[in-house]
Design an enzyme around this catalytic site. Structure first.
Site, PDB file in Angstrom:
ATOM      1  N   GLU A 178       8.429   5.254  -6.313  1.00  0.00           N
ATOM      2  CA  GLU A 178       9.388   4.228  -6.739  1.00  0.00           C
ATOM      3  C   GLU A 178      10.816   4.771  -6.698  1.00  0.00           C
ATOM      4  OE1 GLU A 178       8.466   1.322  -6.874  1.00  0.00           O
ATOM      5  OE2 GLU A 178       6.475   1.084  -7.746  1.00  0.00           O
TER       6      GLU A 178
ATOM      7  N   GLY B  32       0.793  -1.229   0.000  1.00  0.00           N
ATOM      8  CA  GLY B  32       0.000   0.000   0.000  1.00  0.00           C
ATOM      9  C   GLY B  32       0.824   1.276   0.000  1.00  0.00           C
TER      10      GLY B  32
END
Length: 205
Positions: free
Chosen positions: A95, A25
């Protein structure tokens, strides 16, 4: 009366980290914080890595399909240029592991200029090792949220993810688990979440 030189300098920003394995998440939490900041009128820049092609390049998309607009970039220089292009209050990086260890000093410079930074990404590789630069960011941040996924075998907290054998190719099997490579991208068709008891890379049944 002259201004106090210390008081006239914009204070440094702060670093927030959202880390964990796949399926924990992380992206949803990043999106939540960005939306809250936007509602509050904070000027936000959201950056994604162009290596992640799971969705439209101009968005960040979670594993459950939620997305927000983002600027896709491929390297540190482009990221630094974008962050310094305008007077942003908050820079959110999705990321972050794909930008590599050189991201650390760039983020430090953004914070020194007065903007807050949120970095979100994998802190662990698919073979169970640390995935820089996330561990370094976790050590120096003001706020760290480490999330866990759910082990698909027993349902306990999963701090690892591992790659399914079907995802392996001759080329990818020869790469380091920290290599910046598209083989790190995927969903349930390529990776599974595992607790410590059931984590065994390369031994998926």
């Amino acid at each position: 009366m002259p201004l106090n030189p210390v008081a006239s300098v914009r204070p440094a920003g702060r670093l927030e980290v959202i880390a964990g394995p796949m399926f924990s998440g992380k992206s949803e939490e990043l999106m939540r914080r960005v939306r809250r900041a936007t509602i509050a009128g904070i000027k936000v820049l959201v950056i994604s890595h162009s290596l992640d092609t799971r969705s439209e390049l101009s968005t960040i998309t979670s594993h459950i399909g939620v997305n927000i607009p983002a600027v896709p970039l491929s390297d540190i220089d482009s990221l630094a240029e974008a962050a310094h292009g305008e007077d942003y209050d908050l820079v959110a990086i999705d990321e972050a592991q794909f930008f590599g260890p050189d991201l650390v000093p760039v983020v430090g410079d953004i914070i020194a200029r007065g903007a807050d930074v949120i970095v979100e990404g994998l802190c662990v590789t698919f073979d169970g090792g640390p995935f820089e630069p996330m561990p370094t960011f976790m050590a120096i941040a003001e706020d760290v949220l480490k999330l866990t996924a759910v082990c698909t075998i027993c349902g306990r907290d999963a701090v690892f993810h591992q790659r399914l054998p079907a995802r392996e190719s001759k080329e990818s099997s020869q790469l380091s688990a920290t290599a910046i490579d598209a083989s790190h991208i995927g969903g349930l068709e390529s990776y599974v979440a595992r607790c410590r008891t059931h984590f065994s890379p390369g031994a998926i049944k």
